[in-house]
Design an enzyme around this catalytic site. Structure first.
Site, PDB file in Angstrom:
ATOM      1  N   GLU A 192       5.039  12.369   2.746  1.00 52.88           N
ATOM      2  CA  GLU A 192       4.081  12.659   1.638  1.00 52.88           C
ATOM      3  C   GLU A 192       3.273  13.679   1.982  1.00 52.88           C
ATOM      4  OE1 GLU A 192       4.573  10.502  -0.971  1.00 52.88           O
ATOM      5  OE2 GLU A 192       5.273   8.792  -0.422  1.00 52.88           O
ATOM      6  N   HIS A 231       9.924  11.832  -6.189  1.00 55.30           N
ATOM      7  CA  HIS A 231      10.090  10.513  -6.305  1.00 55.30           C
ATOM      8  C   HIS A 231      11.071  10.004  -7.292  1.00 55.30           C
ATOM      9  CE1 HIS A 231       6.811  10.545  -3.659  1.00 55.30           C
ATOM     10  NE2 HIS A 231       6.611   9.520  -3.563  1.00 55.30           N
ATOM     11  N   LYS A 269      -5.094  14.447  -3.265  1.00 54.43           N
ATOM     12  CA  LYS A 269      -4.786  13.157  -4.168  1.00 54.43           C
ATOM     13  C   LYS A 269      -6.383  12.767  -4.803  1.00 54.43           C
ATOM     14  CE  LYS A 269      -3.132   8.798  -4.802  1.00 54.43           C
ATOM     15  NZ  LYS A 269      -2.212   7.546  -4.119  1.00 54.43           N
ATOM     16  N   GLU A 276      -3.157   8.116 -14.867  1.00 58.17           N
ATOM     17  CA  GLU A 276      -1.864   8.754 -14.979  1.00 58.17           C
ATOM     18  C   GLU A 276      -1.538   8.890 -16.223  1.00 58.17           C
ATOM     19  OE1 GLU A 276       0.919   7.954 -11.760  1.00 58.17           O
ATOM     20  OE2 GLU A 276       2.598   8.562 -13.036  1.00 58.17           O
ATOM     21  N   ASN A 315       4.262  12.519  -8.173  1.00 56.67           N
ATOM     22  CA  ASN A 315       5.441  12.062  -7.992  1.00 56.67           C
ATOM     23  C   ASN A 315       6.511  13.092  -7.589  1.00 56.67           C
ATOM     24  OD1 ASN A 315       4.505   9.346  -8.578  1.00 56.67           O
ATOM     25  ND2 ASN A 315       4.966   9.539 -10.728  1.00 56.67           N
ATOM     26  N   HIS A 321      13.226   7.304  -5.804  1.00 60.23           N
ATOM     27  CA  HIS A 321      13.162   5.824  -6.434  1.00 60.23           C
ATOM     28  C   HIS A 321      14.680   5.481  -6.516  1.00 60.23           C
ATOM     29  CE1 HIS A 321       8.759   5.826  -7.661  1.00 60.23           C
ATOM     30  NE2 HIS A 321       9.016   5.680  -6.344  1.00 60.23           N
ATOM     31  N   ARG A 325      -1.642  13.520 -12.668  1.00 62.06           N
ATOM     32  CA  ARG A 325      -1.432  12.560 -11.687  1.00 62.06           C
ATOM     33  C   ARG A 325       0.076  12.469 -11.407  1.00 62.06           C
ATOM     34  NH1 ARG A 325      -4.727   7.183  -9.900  1.00 62.06           N
ATOM     35  NH2 ARG A 325      -3.266   6.804  -8.316  1.00 62.06           N
ATOM     36  N   ARG A 379     -12.405 -12.395 -11.389  1.00 62.92           N
ATOM     37  CA  ARG A 379     -12.427 -11.387 -12.127  1.00 62.92           C
ATOM     38  C   ARG A 379     -12.708 -10.135 -11.476  1.00 62.92           C
ATOM     39  NH1 ARG A 379     -14.150 -15.467 -15.556  1.00 62.92           N
ATOM     40  NH2 ARG A 379     -12.694 -16.041 -16.798  1.00 62.92           N
ATOM     41  N   HIS A 398      10.774   4.379   2.489  1.00 63.62           N
ATOM     42  CA  HIS A 398      10.318   5.237   1.079  1.00 63.62           C
ATOM     43  C   HIS A 398       9.958   6.776   1.543  1.00 63.62           C
ATOM     44  CE1 HIS A 398       8.066   6.236  -2.494  1.00 63.62           C
ATOM     45  NE2 HIS A 398       7.176   6.876  -1.661  1.00 63.62           N
ATOM     46  N   LYS A 405      -4.283   2.403  -7.423  1.00 64.30           N
ATOM     47  CA  LYS A 405      -3.118   1.682  -7.822  1.00 64.30           C
ATOM     48  C   LYS A 405      -2.880   0.433  -6.765  1.00 64.30           C
ATOM     49  CE  LYS A 405      -0.422   5.024 -10.154  1.00 64.30           C
ATOM     50  NZ  LYS A 405       1.051   5.812 -10.299  1.00 64.30           N
TER      51      LYS A 405
HETATM   52  N1  NAD Z   1      -0.782   2.051  -4.327  1.00 63.46           N
HETATM   53  C1  NAD Z   1      -0.262   3.198  -4.257  1.00 63.46           C
HETATM   54  O1  NAD Z   1      -0.844   4.335  -4.840  1.00 63.46           O
HETATM   55  C2  NAD Z   1       0.973   3.499  -3.129  1.00 63.46           C
HETATM   56  C3  NAD Z   1       1.428   4.774  -3.096  1.00 63.46           C
HETATM   57  C4  NAD Z   1       2.501   4.822  -2.108  1.00 63.46           C
HETATM   58  C5  NAD Z   1       3.084   3.801  -1.672  1.00 63.46           C
HETATM   59  N2  NAD Z   1       2.746   2.559  -2.068  1.00 63.46           N
HETATM   60  C6  NAD Z   1       3.271   1.266  -1.514  1.00 63.46           C
HETATM   61  O2  NAD Z   1       3.250   1.501  -0.243  1.00 63.46           O
HETATM   62  C7  NAD Z   1       4.330   0.375   0.306  1.00 63.46           C
HETATM   63  C8  NAD Z   1       4.600   1.066   1.728  1.00 63.46           C
HETATM   64  O3  NAD Z   1       3.585   1.344   2.744  1.00 63.46           O
HETATM   65  P1  NAD Z   1       3.786   1.654   4.080  1.00 63.46           P
HETATM   66  O4  NAD Z   1       4.879   2.577   4.183  1.00 63.46           O
HETATM   67  O5  NAD Z   1       2.556   1.613   5.057  1.00 63.46           O
HETATM   68  O6  NAD Z   1       4.704   0.366   4.685  1.00 63.46           O
HETATM   69  P2  NAD Z   1       4.138  -1.234   5.415  1.00 63.46           P
HETATM   70  O7  NAD Z   1       2.883  -1.516   4.914  1.00 63.46           O
HETATM   71  O8  NAD Z   1       5.239  -2.134   5.032  1.00 63.46           O
HETATM   72  O9  NAD Z   1       4.020  -0.638   6.678  1.00 63.46           O
HETATM   73  C9  NAD Z   1       5.152  -0.355   7.517  1.00 63.46           C
HETATM   74  C10 NAD Z   1       5.385  -1.027   8.709  1.00 63.46           C
HETATM   75  O10 NAD Z   1       4.539  -0.492   9.854  1.00 63.46           O
HETATM   76  C11 NAD Z   1       3.507  -1.734  10.333  1.00 63.46           C
HETATM   77  N3  NAD Z   1       2.504  -1.243  10.618  1.00 63.46           N
HETATM   78  C12 NAD Z   1       1.523  -0.879   9.979  1.00 63.46           C
HETATM   79  N4  NAD Z   1       0.274  -0.436  10.546  1.00 63.46           N
HETATM   80  C13 NAD Z   1       0.693  -0.312  12.018  1.00 63.46           C
HETATM   81  C14 NAD Z   1       0.124   0.172  13.248  1.00 63.46           C
HETATM   82  N5  NAD Z   1      -1.046   0.766  13.069  1.00 63.46           N
HETATM   83  N6  NAD Z   1       0.840   0.207  14.341  1.00 63.46           N
HETATM   84  C15 NAD Z   1       1.958  -0.297  14.197  1.00 63.46           C
HETATM   85  N7  NAD Z   1       2.684  -1.034  13.018  1.00 63.46           N
HETATM   86  C16 NAD Z   1       2.032  -0.886  12.050  1.00 63.46           C
HETATM   87  C17 NAD Z   1       3.796  -2.808   9.392  1.00 63.46           C
HETATM   88  O11 NAD Z   1       3.488  -4.090   9.823  1.00 63.46           O
HETATM   89  C18 NAD Z   1       4.980  -2.489   8.771  1.00 63.46           C
HETATM   90  O12 NAD Z   1       5.965  -3.298   9.520  1.00 63.46           O
HETATM   91  C19 NAD Z   1       5.262   0.488  -0.668  1.00 63.46           C
HETATM   92  O13 NAD Z   1       5.204  -1.062  -1.029  1.00 63.46           O
HETATM   93  C20 NAD Z   1       4.950   1.336  -1.577  1.00 63.46           C
HETATM   94  O14 NAD Z   1       5.088   0.884  -2.914  1.00 63.46           O
HETATM   95  C21 NAD Z   1       1.450   2.434  -2.824  1.00 63.46           C
HETATM   96 ZN    ZN Z   2       5.567   7.968  -2.304  1.00 59.00          ZN
END
Ligand code: NAD
Ligand code: ZN
Length: 376
Positions: free
Chosen positions: A193, A255, A234, A244, A252, A259, A248, A129, A273, A151
């Site tokens: 971003e 976005h 942020k 949101e 987006n 998307h 908030r 929990r 992305h 999130k």
């Molecule tokens: N929670 C939120 O508010 C929020 C906001 C924006 C995006 N997201 C989510 O985030 C995700 C995308 O995140 P991302 O772009 O970080 O992708 P990711 O986590 O897939 O990382 C991208 C790639 O980089 C590699 N990597 C990570 N750190 C590294 C490092 N220091 N050196 C070498 N390689 C490294 C990873 O292994 C992966 O292959 C999506 O699923 C998206 O929906 C969430």
């Molecule tokens: Zn984004």
């Protein structure tokens, strides 16, 4: 209070009453992660959830820091990539954490990009929990965006991020030196971003990025400062609207289009992305110009900056792209809550001046997209 060996260059507070937390930003911070986590109090175990790529490059240093601080350190490494953000993987992570006897007072450490942050954050939110979460983001996107704000979630066959919850971290440690191993394409995608924050609410920040982006890409103080400014923006928006219900949504910006482009290209490596966001940002400005809200030279400035850093800005730049306005509009309508046939968009009155427009008629969007696809 003991002094810590590595002082964060920057500290940003996310003020959420009793759930307030710090974002620490600076090079080398993971070496002190153990002591900082111990200072949160009460944990005997820091369970690390990571991905295989991050584990291979950076886990030994994090583990050493945690163990030196006297913490037990079980580790669960999932395969790298978006495919890990699914319910079966969530179950695997939960099982591993329970098998490692992670207790209510322990801490889960999300060590990776946004995929790991969203997956581990979700697991932390529901395990017993709810146990505390420390985010140690390792991509630029995760340091400026996904690790902050609480999130969490996974994707389902019905779409992205459809199952999840808000679970704020107790601490975010953004060790900017970890970005040195990030592939440049991933760094660039995260940079979209960073630019977004300037475009949505801080024209001075955007203007500084136009000048200093080469230093931001090179690493060092300019990179740390850009990450700090992004986190501060942020944090402020999240503090005013945690779940949101209003403001908030400004985060987006770009976005809605992004998307739709991601959905149309299958959320795969064809279009990351952040790359979709770069195109989306230009489209948000161009669309606002079409509605007479913003002068064309502002659109040109946005396009010029994003293109200068090597980001795509036009739909025609997407590899093998065969897109139709109808398909994109379908994705937009699905993504958004359509109210009485009208769509909600984040539009701009200028650089740094985004606002929520709740009543955009789909026909205008369709005509705009048709023109964009014809020209691109
Ligand atoms: N929670 C939120 O508010 C929020 C906001 C924006 C995006 N997201 C989510 O985030 C995700 C995308 O995140 P991302 O772009 O970080 O992708 P990711 O986590 O897939 O990382 C991208 C790639 O980089 C590699 N990597 C990570 N750190 C590294 C490092 N220091 N050196 C070498 N390689 C490294 C990873 O292994 C992966 O292959 C999506 O699923 C998206 O929906 C969430
Ligand atoms: Zn984004």
């Amino acid at each position: 209070m003991t002094s810590l060996a590595v002082d964060p260059r920057h500290r940003v507070e996310v003020p959420l009453g009793q759930r307030s937390y710090d974002i620490l930003i600076g090079a080398g911070l993971i070496d002190d992660a153990g002591r900082r986590i111990v200072r949160l109090g009460g944990a005997r175990c820091a369970a690390v959830v990571t991905d295989e790529t991050v584990a291979e490059r950076h886990l030994p240093r994090l583990r050493a820091s945690l163990e030196t601080a006297g913490l037990r350190v079980p580790v669960e490494a999932v395969p790298a990539g978006e495919h890990s953000k699914r319910l079966p993987m969530l179950e695997q992570v939960l099982d591993a954490l329970l098998a490692a006897r992670v207790e209510r007072g322990d801490i889960i450490v999300a060590f990776g990009g946004g995929v790991v942050g969203d997956l581990a954050g979700f697991a932390a939110g529901i395990l017993r929990r709810g146990v505390r979460l420390v985010q140690i983001p390792t991509t630029l996107l995760a340091q400026v965006d996904s690790s902050v704000g609480g999130k969490t979630g996974v994707n389902t066959r019905h779409g992205k991020n459809l199952v999840g919850l808000f679970h704020q971290p107790a601490l975010v440690i953004a060790d900017t030196a970890l970005l040195d191993t990030l592939p440049v394409r991933e760094f660039r995608a995260g940079y979209a971003e960073v630019a977004k924050y300037g475009l949505l609410g801080d024209a001075t920040f955007f203007a500084s990025l136009e000048k200093s982006w080469p230093e931001v890409f090179a690493g060092g103080p300019a990179r740390d400062s850009a990450i700090e400014r992004s986190c501060a923006m942020k944090a402020a928006i999240v503090a005013r609207d945690e779940t949101e219900s209003g403001e908030r949504a400004l985060l987006n910006l770009g976005h809605t289009f992004a998307h739709a482009l991601e959905a149309a290209t299958g959320f795969g490596p064809r279009l990351l992305h952040g790359e979709a966001v770069a195109i989306g940002l230009r489209l948000a400005f161009a669309f606002s110009a079409r509605l007479g809200l913003v002068p064309l030279d502002e659109v040109a400035r946005v396009q010029h900056h994003l293109a200068a850093v090597g980001l795509p800005t036009r739909t025609g730049e997407i590899e093998g792209s065969v897109l139709s306005a109808e398909t994109l509009l379908g994705h937009i309508a699905q993504d958004k809550k359509v109210k009485d046939g009208a769509l909600t968009f984040i539009l701009v009155r200028g650089i740094g001046q985004a606002f929520v427009a709740p009543d955009v008629p789909p026909d205008i969007v369709r005509a705009f997209l048709e023109d964009e696809l014809r020209r691109s």
